[in-house]
Scaffold this active site. Structure first.
Site, short mmCIF file in Angstrom:
data_model
loop_
_atom_site.label_atom_id
_atom_site.label_comp_id
_atom_site.label_asym_id
_atom_site.label_seq_id
_atom_site.Cartn_x
_atom_site.Cartn_y
_atom_site.Cartn_z
N LYS A 153 0.84 -1.20 0.00
CA LYS A 153 0.00 0.00 0.00
C LYS A 153 0.88 1.24 0.00
CE LYS A 153 -1.85 2.69 3.06
NZ LYS A 153 -1.86 3.93 2.29
N GLU A 228 9.76 1.12 10.67
CA GLU A 228 10.73 2.20 10.44
C GLU A 228 9.98 3.49 10.72
OE1 GLU A 228 13.76 1.71 9.96
OE2 GLU A 228 13.94 -0.25 8.98
N CYS A 262 13.59 10.40 7.17
CA CYS A 262 13.66 9.90 8.56
C CYS A 262 15.08 10.02 9.10
CB CYS A 262 13.15 8.48 8.64
SG CYS A 262 13.76 7.41 7.36
N GLU A 353 10.11 15.64 15.62
CA GLU A 353 10.47 15.51 14.20
C GLU A 353 9.72 16.58 13.41
OE1 GLU A 353 9.14 11.97 11.96
OE2 GLU A 353 11.19 11.88 11.19
O1 TXE Z 1 2.38 9.35 8.25
P1 TXE Z 1 1.46 8.11 8.56
P2 TXE Z 1 1.96 10.72 7.53
C1 TXE Z 1 6.27 11.37 10.18
C2 TXE Z 1 6.60 12.79 9.79
C3 TXE Z 1 5.30 13.24 9.15
C4 TXE Z 1 4.28 12.53 10.01
C5 TXE Z 1 2.95 12.27 9.38
O2 TXE Z 1 6.89 13.53 10.93
O3 TXE Z 1 5.14 14.61 9.21
O4 TXE Z 1 4.88 11.28 10.29
O5 TXE Z 1 3.09 11.68 8.09
C6 TXE Z 1 -0.52 4.52 6.41
N1 TXE Z 1 -3.11 1.68 9.81
N2 TXE Z 1 6.73 10.42 9.16
O6 TXE Z 1 0.65 11.23 8.01
O7 TXE Z 1 0.08 8.56 8.83
C7 TXE Z 1 -0.61 5.71 5.49
O8 TXE Z 1 -1.69 5.55 4.59
C8 TXE Z 1 -2.28 1.29 8.82
C9 TXE Z 1 8.04 9.95 9.38
O9 TXE Z 1 2.05 10.50 6.10
O10 TXE Z 1 2.18 7.32 9.59
C10 TXE Z 1 0.75 5.69 4.83
O11 TXE Z 1 0.75 4.73 3.79
N3 TXE Z 1 -1.66 2.15 8.01
C11 TXE Z 1 8.37 8.78 8.54
C12 TXE Z 1 1.67 5.25 5.97
O12 TXE Z 1 0.81 4.57 6.88
C13 TXE Z 1 -1.89 3.47 8.18
C14 TXE Z 1 7.79 8.73 7.17
C15 TXE Z 1 2.38 6.40 6.71
O13 TXE Z 1 1.41 7.31 7.17
C16 TXE Z 1 -2.75 3.93 9.20
C17 TXE Z 1 6.44 9.27 7.11
C18 TXE Z 1 -3.39 2.97 10.03
N4 TXE Z 1 -4.19 3.32 11.03
C19 TXE Z 1 5.98 10.09 8.09
N5 TXE Z 1 -2.79 5.28 9.15
C20 TXE Z 1 9.87 8.66 8.49
N6 TXE Z 1 10.55 9.11 9.55
O14 TXE Z 1 10.42 8.18 7.51
C21 TXE Z 1 -1.98 5.66 8.14
N7 TXE Z 1 -1.43 4.56 7.55
#
Ligand code: TXE
Length: 453
Positions: A153, A228, A262, A353
């Site tokens: 996904k 991660e 990250c 972050e």
């Molecule tokens: O992340 P999410 P978001 C951090 C970074 C960013 C913040 C929010 O600070 O500003 O997180 O980003 C899926 N069950 N990082 O909102 O929500 C979602 O669809 C299963 C750091 O994008 O965690 C997407 O595919 N899956 C990080 C993925 O999870 C779910 C990289 C990430 O989304 C879900 C990204 C659920 N309940 C964000 N809810 C890094 N450090 O690399 C969402 N998803």
């Protein structure tokens, strides 16, 4: 039902993408279960050849994949090309795994004891928007190599390269249903990966908050999970370092991918005696950082991913003590100029972050203070240490609680070396020599050799 993609460098909507339902996921998993059975029964060399063929097709489409990432994610084209090439390299690297996943033969009385690395079956991979192609490949390449099927996904904001990789897998001859890309929301598609009994392992990259929720759901299903998550990595500069080199490298370590990384070294810790000199050297390097149209070859940094994310990044800078800033284009698009701020250890900007092109600079007094400050965070993903003193480099790299460190360098990611975080930055490791094995469970079989009387 669908969602709309927006070009982050112009703010213009350009494409609709389907939003899958839980029933769509169930149908995909059923196909994956079937495909996996055939895939795992193929000769190891046949699986290796199939992955090499996939790598070659990706190599032939590097420019196309890069162009998709420029449009969908605003990545500078040179970076996007590196990312697409990296996907092919990850596939090539793990193409070596099917023929090397050896078990053990353990001496026991009365027979022969052998271990097998059995694939889990179907693996669910949930990918964030910051590095859509590369992070996807860190999951799917070793998972497929170990004999699993994959349902993947992508993030809602950035699905295009993953969708194209799914098509390229078919073009390369991977069996139908073995590698499926399903677009949709985290709460529906991602959660169905967690709750579906036939998805036997989940790999999640994203925020720490959602990662904890995914891990809790996997725990209820007794399902292994690799996480991660976020980071607040320190770039530690000692007074004995090559300060020119350290200052020249610092912008790339935090502003690459507009800080949406990250591994971003979003805290620069500088030994007090070198603090003023380091800032003097850092300022021109930050001002020279080239922010602009991601389609241009010389661009080093594009826009942020979305308007909402830009607001979130800006909220960290409001009220902060700004030291100096670089530049960014005006106009439409989610632009944000590289920003350096002075901070104290308890400030929000030094603890949370930001995930944007903002770096906090803090002074430290001595080696022990540097280690204490570097570890003064819930996170533990990456970090860098700049010093010309070998003993100090060893001591500090052993003292900092992070999964990925570099000395006199900011390199964090190589497909051949392990990657992952400690503390709130994650669980488990990706990449490196052992990643395919992490997509297997050990089976122990005892063959009795006593003749039955
Ligand atoms: O992340 P999410 P978001 C951090 C970074 C960013 C913040 C929010 O600070 O500003 O997180 O980003 C899926 N069950 N990082 O909102 O929500 C979602 O669809 C299963 C750091 O994008 O965690 C997407 O595919 N899956 C990080 C993925 O999870 C779910 C990289 C990430 O989304 C879900 C990204 C659920 N309940 C964000 N809810 C890094 N450090 O690399 C969402 N998803």
């Amino acid at each position: 039902m669908s969602f709309t993609l927006i070009d982050p460098s112009t703010g213009t909507p350009f494409q609709e993408v389907p939003r899958a339902s839980a029933a769509d996921v169930d149908a995909a998993v059923a196909r994956a279960v079937d495909a996996q059975r055939h895939w795992a029964s193929r000769a190891p060399v046949a699986r290796a050849d199939a992955l090499r063929a996939f790598a070659r097709v990706v190599e032939a489409h590097v420019d196309e994949l890069a162009a998709l990432e420029v449009r969908n994610s605003g990545h500078p084209v040179a970076s996007a090309r590196w990312e697409a090439t990296h996907v092919a390299q990850v596939l090539n690297f793990y193409a070596g795994a099917p023929e090397r996943l050896s078990g053990q033969q353990i001496p026991v009385a009365g027979g022969i004891d052998v271990t097998f690395h059995e694939p889990y079956g179907v693996v669910g991979i949930i990918v964030p928007w910051n590095f859509p192609m590369t992070i996807a490949s860190w999951g799917f390449a070793p998972a497929l190599a170990a004999g699993n099927a994959v349902v993947l996904k992508p993030a809602e904001l950035t699905p295009l390269t993953a969708l194209r990789l799914g098509e390229l897998a078919s073009e390369a001859g991977l069996p139908d249903g073995l590698f499926q890309v399903i677009t949709g929301s985290g709460s529906v598609v991602g959660q169905r990966f967690v709750s579906h009994p036939d998805v036997r392992k989940v790999v999640f990259t994203g925020s720490t908050e959602v990662g904890i929720d995914v891990a809790a759901g996997c725990a209820r299903m007794l399902k292994p999970v690799t996480l991660e998550l976020g980071g607040k990595s320190a770039n530690i500069v000692f007074a004995d370092a090559d300060l020119e080199k350290a200052a020249a490298a610092a912008p790339g370590a935090v502003f690459d991918n507009a800080g949406q990384d990250c591994c971003a070294r979003s805290r620069i810790l500088v030994e007090r005696s070198a603090y003023d000199r380091f800032l003097e050297l850092l300022e021109p390097a930050v001002r020279a950082w080239r922010v602009g149209d991601p389609a241009h070859e010389s661009t080093e940094m594009g826009p942020l991913i979305s308007a909402a994310h830009r607001e979130s990044v800006a909220s960290f800078v409001a009220g902060a003590r700004v030291a100096f800033r670089g530049s960014a284009p005006d106009g439409d698009g989610f632009w944000f100029a590289p920003t350096v701020v002075f901070a104290d250890p308890q400030d929000r900007i030094a603890r949370e972050e930001v995930f944007g092109p903002v770096v906090a600079v803090l002074p430290f007094d001595d080696e022990a203070d540097a280690i204490r400050l570097a570890n003064d965070t819930v996170y533990g993903l990456a970090g860098s240490i700049w010093t010309e003193n070998l003993g100090r480099a060893v001591r500090v790299s052993r003292g900092v609680r992070s999964g990925v460190l570099s000395v006199n360098s900011h390199a964090s990611v190589r497909y051949s070396t392990p990657f992952g975080g400690m503390k709130a930055s994650g669980l488990g490791r990706e990449l490196g020599p052992d990643a395919a094995e992490h997509f297997t469970e050990t089976k122990n079989v005892f063959y009795a050799t006593e003749e039955s009387s």
